[in-house]
Motif scaffolding. Sequence first.
Motif, PDB file in Angstrom:
ATOM      1  N   LEU A  80      -1.518   9.646  -9.130  1.00 52.48           N
ATOM      2  CA  LEU A  80      -2.306  10.942  -9.199  1.00 52.48           C
ATOM      3  C   LEU A  80      -1.773  11.921  -8.029  1.00 52.48           C
ATOM      4  O   LEU A  80      -1.606  13.166  -8.357  1.00 52.48           O
ATOM      5  CB  LEU A  80      -3.747  10.658  -8.813  1.00 52.48           C
ATOM      6  CG  LEU A  80      -4.627  10.268 -10.178  1.00 52.48           C
ATOM      7  CD1 LEU A  80      -5.978   9.642  -9.719  1.00 52.48           C
ATOM      8  CD2 LEU A  80      -4.553  11.360 -11.204  1.00 52.48           C
ATOM      9  N   GLU A  81      -1.461  11.470  -6.751  1.00 49.23           N
ATOM     10  CA  GLU A  81      -0.897  12.363  -5.756  1.00 49.23           C
ATOM     11  C   GLU A  81       0.211  13.132  -6.322  1.00 49.23           C
ATOM     12  O   GLU A  81       0.348  14.386  -6.051  1.00 49.23           O
ATOM     13  CB  GLU A  81      -0.492  11.467  -4.493  1.00 49.23           C
ATOM     14  CG  GLU A  81      -1.683  10.972  -3.829  1.00 49.23           C
ATOM     15  CD  GLU A  81      -2.875  11.535  -3.752  1.00 49.23           C
ATOM     16  OE1 GLU A  81      -2.572  12.867  -3.396  1.00 49.23           O
ATOM     17  OE2 GLU A  81      -4.037  11.318  -3.610  1.00 49.23           O
ATOM     18  N   VAL A  82       1.255  12.423  -6.940  1.00 53.93           N
ATOM     19  CA  VAL A  82       2.275  13.266  -7.623  1.00 53.93           C
ATOM     20  C   VAL A  82       1.905  14.226  -8.733  1.00 53.93           C
ATOM     21  O   VAL A  82       2.279  15.403  -8.502  1.00 53.93           O
ATOM     22  CB  VAL A  82       3.520  12.212  -8.199  1.00 53.93           C
ATOM     23  CG1 VAL A  82       4.569  12.936  -8.886  1.00 53.93           C
ATOM     24  CG2 VAL A  82       3.826  11.091  -7.409  1.00 53.93           C
ATOM     25  N   TYR A  83       1.046  13.966  -9.438  1.00 51.40           N
ATOM     26  CA  TYR A  83       0.689  14.772 -10.460  1.00 51.40           C
ATOM     27  C   TYR A  83      -0.157  15.941  -9.676  1.00 51.40           C
ATOM     28  O   TYR A  83       0.191  17.073 -10.105  1.00 51.40           O
ATOM     29  CB  TYR A  83      -0.268  14.023 -11.307  1.00 51.40           C
ATOM     30  CG  TYR A  83      -0.943  14.809 -12.531  1.00 51.40           C
ATOM     31  CD1 TYR A  83       0.019  15.643 -13.596  1.00 51.40           C
ATOM     32  CD2 TYR A  83      -2.208  15.030 -12.671  1.00 51.40           C
ATOM     33  CE1 TYR A  83      -0.595  16.168 -14.811  1.00 51.40           C
ATOM     34  CE2 TYR A  83      -2.691  15.867 -13.758  1.00 51.40           C
ATOM     35  CZ  TYR A  83      -2.203  16.495 -14.754  1.00 51.40           C
ATOM     36  OH  TYR A  83      -2.418  17.093 -15.667  1.00 51.40           O
ATOM     37  N   LEU A  84      -1.061  15.757  -8.982  1.00 49.11           N
ATOM     38  CA  LEU A  84      -1.834  16.797  -8.166  1.00 49.11           C
ATOM     39  C   LEU A  84      -0.788  17.603  -7.396  1.00 49.11           C
ATOM     40  O   LEU A  84      -1.352  18.801  -7.011  1.00 49.11           O
ATOM     41  CB  LEU A  84      -2.823  16.165  -7.467  1.00 49.11           C
ATOM     42  CG  LEU A  84      -4.101  15.505  -8.227  1.00 49.11           C
ATOM     43  CD1 LEU A  84      -5.136  14.706  -7.319  1.00 49.11           C
ATOM     44  CD2 LEU A  84      -4.669  16.483  -9.234  1.00 49.11           C
ATOM     45  N   GLY A  85       0.075  17.017  -7.044  1.00 50.57           N
ATOM     46  CA  GLY A  85       1.053  18.071  -6.000  1.00 50.57           C
ATOM     47  C   GLY A  85       1.982  18.668  -6.905  1.00 50.57           C
ATOM     48  O   GLY A  85       2.954  19.505  -6.173  1.00 50.57           O
ATOM     49  N   LEU A  86       2.127  18.751  -8.146  1.00 50.22           N
ATOM     50  CA  LEU A  86       2.898  19.435  -9.051  1.00 50.22           C
ATOM     51  C   LEU A  86       2.738  21.019  -8.567  1.00 50.22           C
ATOM     52  O   LEU A  86       3.593  21.954  -8.908  1.00 50.22           O
ATOM     53  CB  LEU A  86       2.772  19.291 -10.353  1.00 50.22           C
ATOM     54  CG  LEU A  86       3.446  18.016 -10.632  1.00 50.22           C
ATOM     55  CD1 LEU A  86       3.185  17.709 -12.174  1.00 50.22           C
ATOM     56  CD2 LEU A  86       4.863  17.728 -10.421  1.00 50.22           C
ATOM     57  N   GLN A  87       1.330  21.344  -8.296  1.00 53.04           N
ATOM     58  CA  GLN A  87       1.003  22.665  -8.315  1.00 53.04           C
ATOM     59  C   GLN A  87       1.948  23.552  -7.376  1.00 53.04           C
ATOM     60  O   GLN A  87       2.157  24.709  -7.480  1.00 53.04           O
ATOM     61  CB  GLN A  87      -0.396  22.726  -7.693  1.00 53.04           C
ATOM     62  CG  GLN A  87      -1.322  24.001  -7.922  1.00 53.04           C
ATOM     63  CD  GLN A  87      -2.635  24.166  -7.652  1.00 53.04           C
ATOM     64  OE1 GLN A  87      -3.299  23.042  -7.305  1.00 53.04           O
ATOM     65  NE2 GLN A  87      -3.394  25.150  -7.947  1.00 53.04           N
ATOM     66  N   GLN A  88       2.348  23.083  -6.299  1.00 49.88           N
ATOM     67  CA  GLN A  88       3.336  23.657  -5.232  1.00 49.88           C
ATOM     68  C   GLN A  88       4.757  23.865  -5.826  1.00 49.88           C
ATOM     69  O   GLN A  88       5.275  24.829  -5.325  1.00 49.88           O
ATOM     70  CB  GLN A  88       3.481  22.623  -4.190  1.00 49.88           C
ATOM     71  CG  GLN A  88       4.003  21.521  -4.106  1.00 49.88           C
ATOM     72  CD  GLN A  88       3.881  20.534  -2.921  1.00 49.88           C
ATOM     73  OE1 GLN A  88       3.720  21.148  -2.078  1.00 49.88           O
ATOM     74  NE2 GLN A  88       3.778  19.156  -3.396  1.00 49.88           N
ATOM     75  N   PHE A  89       4.977  23.252  -7.096  1.00 50.31           N
ATOM     76  CA  PHE A  89       6.426  23.566  -7.802  1.00 50.31           C
ATOM     77  C   PHE A  89       6.053  24.484  -8.842  1.00 50.31           C
ATOM     78  O   PHE A  89       7.141  24.860  -9.569  1.00 50.31           O
ATOM     79  CB  PHE A  89       6.942  22.459  -8.066  1.00 50.31           C
ATOM     80  CG  PHE A  89       7.154  21.331  -7.012  1.00 50.31           C
ATOM     81  CD1 PHE A  89       8.358  21.607  -6.204  1.00 50.31           C
ATOM     82  CD2 PHE A  89       6.445  20.203  -6.805  1.00 50.31           C
ATOM     83  CE1 PHE A  89       8.726  20.581  -5.144  1.00 50.31           C
ATOM     84  CE2 PHE A  89       6.616  19.384  -5.810  1.00 50.31           C
ATOM     85  CZ  PHE A  89       7.954  19.516  -4.955  1.00 50.31           C
TER      86      PHE A  89
END
Length: 1073
Positions: free
Chosen positions: A520-529
């Motif tokens: 989930l961390e990876v998925y939620l972190g996509l916003q910055q890209f």
Amino acid sequence: MASEEASLRALESLMTEFFHNCTTNERKREIEELLNNFAQQIGAWRFCLYFLSSTRNDYVMMYSLTVFENLINKMWLGVPSQDKMEIRSCLPKLLLAHHKTLPYFIRNKLCKVIVDIGRQDWPMFYHDFFTNILQLIQSPVTTPLGLIMLKTTSEELACPREDLSVARKEELRKLLLDQVQTVLGLLTGILESIWDKHSATAATPPPSPTSGESGDLLSSLLQSPSAAKLLNQPIPILDTESEYICSLALECLAHLFSWIPLSTSITPSLLTTIFHFARFGCDTRVRKMSSVNGSSQNSVLGQERGRLGVLAMSCINELMSKNCVPMEFEEYLLRMFQQTFYLLQKITKENNAHTVKSRLEELDESYIEKFTDFLRLFVSVHLRRIESYSQFPVVEFLALLFKYTFHQPTHEGYFSCLDIWTLFLDYLTSKIKSRLADKEAVLNRYEDALVLLLTEVLNRIQFRYNQAQLEELDDETLDDDQQTEWQRYLRQSLEVVAKVMELLPTHAFSTLFPVLQDNLEVYLGLQQFVVTSGTGHRLNITAENDCRRLHCSLRDLSSLLQAVGRLAEYFIGDVFAARFNDALTVVERLVKVTLYGSQIKLYNIETAVPSVLKPDLIDVHAQSLAALQAYAHWLAQFYSEVHRQNPEQFISLVSTTLEAITPLISSKVQEKLLLSACHLLVSLATTVRPVFLISIPAVQKVFNRITDTSAQQLPDKAQVLVCRALSNVLLLPWPNLPESEQQWAVRSTNHASLISALTREYRQLKSNAILPQRKVQLEDNVTDEMLSFFLTLFQGLRVQMGVPFTEQIIQTFLNMFTREQLAESILHEGSTGCRVVEKFLKILQVVVQEPGQVFKPFLPSVISLCMEQVYPIIAERSSPDVKAELFELLFRVLHHNWRYFFKSSVLASVQRGVAEEQMENEAQFSAIMQAFGQSFLQPDIHLFKQNLFYLETLNTKQKLYHKKIFRTTMLFQFVNVLLQVLVHKSHDLLQEEIGIATYNMASVDFDGFYSAFLPEFLASCDGVDSNQKNVLGRNFKMDRDLPSFTQNVHRLVNDLRYYRLCNDSLPPGTVKL
């Protein structure tokens, strides 16, 4: 002899012509007729005997043997005894003289023909049949031939397929059982002597660094060092002949074990010998030797030796599959398990040269399959028996099974092993439920194994750990269960996870949640890209390696979301409070993830690899909605617990979920995602039903979207789901609130305006359509849709529609379906017309089931429509169209309107002690029963099964068979039809059901059945003489219990068929005394 010689030449040329690829079908039929006529002649067998000894043409030999086979199985009774003696003497001589030179399929067929004679004549007229076989086996030159004869005898005599009398079948089985001990002794001797002879010459391998097996699992399994030592002997190298004999002996054993009961005839030395041969399957040396030497001869040898292992495992599995184990055999069974687990340990052993997986890959695939079958039988049939033995180390066994499972070389092998774990987990769950007192002790014993299993299964579904294997799985092609290989893999894995969760909830959760969190961390972190580009939003991850890692992480997240959804049921009910915090954590994460996906519109984002990453992002979003939907029951329970005090947290969860759903309800969103959102909305509206749902702006937005005719319509599936959700918001009662606070008046008004908006275009049709005065002939598929609508209307709202309106609809339909109209619709098989008639009959099924008097006035016209209009059209047609629906309607008419036919008064039954009922509408009742009777004479097995079930149900519920009219005028007609069906073998799949129905009918009047019906039935049987009829009557014992009665029925049917076969085989003009 010249004529025989000439006949042989003629036959050879005919056979060659028949199988030549230029011969026309017409000519083939002529030749076939010629050959059949020749075979039917009396004395044709003499020619065939000559052909067999004088030809080398395979076709001619096969034909000659078929003539003998037909003579023995169909005409033997009419063959003069002198001829029989000659045949019994000549065929075995022929076999002995030529068995080495005949092609194997001719030799096997000749063996079968001789065994067929034994089946008819042994021991009375062919007393040395079995002794000859034993002599063949004992003589080294003919051992293989004797073993083939023995196996064929076991196949043909233990469970004879051809028609024999029941008495003869029982006699043959008894005769064979008397020989079992001798036969098993012989087979043991053959296998032991070959093993011992070659063991002496086997080269002893140098001691390997891992061969010190005395201190490990083996000693605990085998209880004696000598047994372990015995199993550690090197495996002998067999010559081809010995190998062939061993394979035949093992094939014989496997077939014998399939029907002989477990007993002390199966000696420890036989079992040990079989296990010696089972080791051939797990010996990889031969394969290596063959690959090193590169010679095909050695490679074939390796396969043959592997086959011995497979055959030995087949023998073991035959014994394992027997659930009934006599006390004296239990010890043997334990020994078998110990020896098999020695083998399991051998094939899962790691050493410097081998990983377990590479070792398993080297073994024969069939051997692995057999071994897996063994493990499945052990867990499903014997574990509960063996677990109580203190000397059997179950936990160590699980460790071996674990290794075996997770090193399977094929996906199918892995699936099969997961099935075994599922069986084990089911066993454990039921054991704990039955022994709650020592639940902790049982769980503690297996806890480590279960946690290991859970972790490994979770690893196996993640690309992070198992990418190579998972990428091989097909995610395109649907199988028979409408799932792809990947979906099946995931579903079976998640079932194991769920079963462990049920046993160890805390462990399972603490294993799964951190893994989910990481992804989930990876998925939620996509916003910055996410960057804004000219055409919209773009995901700024372009390096090939990063894209690949993201793809794997998203696939894993999708799988783990499904896992979390699958576990939802373990947080509700009695454990709600105890596991509340865990569940709340999960639901909060899911709500956050769904909102995040909808807000940054990941489903519409541009990516560097759109063909891969876009479907991944859509799938994660859809799976997060589906996982949240799985927690709808938990949310409902949460609501009922907190609605009085502080519901803020609950309101926040539901409101945020709706914020995530609303943007997705649009025709621009991909269907997969749109449907997930719609299903979640339906669950919130149907299962959770919070009182504030309707006042949430997001829901009002959806209302406006659906009722706005200018907006682009959603796809049909989604439109239906959203309408259902909005309707349920208004129609279903709010939980936890009294009736006075339900605000029905406001909700009713809102619902009326919703329906009005949804049906606006439909209602405009009426004012726009200028119909001519004559009847308009609608297209069939339009009529089909209309009737579907009316069927749904009747199923859901018949009470609300009111009587006058219902009457009007039914009357309109009854007038519409005239005899001509029905005939035209039904006569086109499989057409829409048939479906329309079937829908109409379904509507009538709903009508006749309605309790009370409202629709009773329609009964006469419904029955009349069925019996006078529909039934005559379909009665004689073989097509199944409309029949199933018609008979269901007739069943419903009887079942729900019994008093229309039988008016029994309670008073009368009290006074007389038995209800002598008044009968009304007798003619209609008789016509319906006759239609049922007629249906049993037709070949459609599904209709037969359905109608038999209906009659049995009417008997269970309304005592149909006991009613006077049935008892006196129909009972024995039905019994007669059912017996004839059994005799003709036309519906053999339903033997058991027919037997039970016959019993239920006969038991109404056993005296009448035995004294009148049975003698009449036998008297009317053609093809049997009076003496045979007497025997059939005598053999039908006057039993009155179900098992004995049905056994008698099947005996009667079997023997009647057998006598007819015998009588047909007699030459014309035979005088029977």
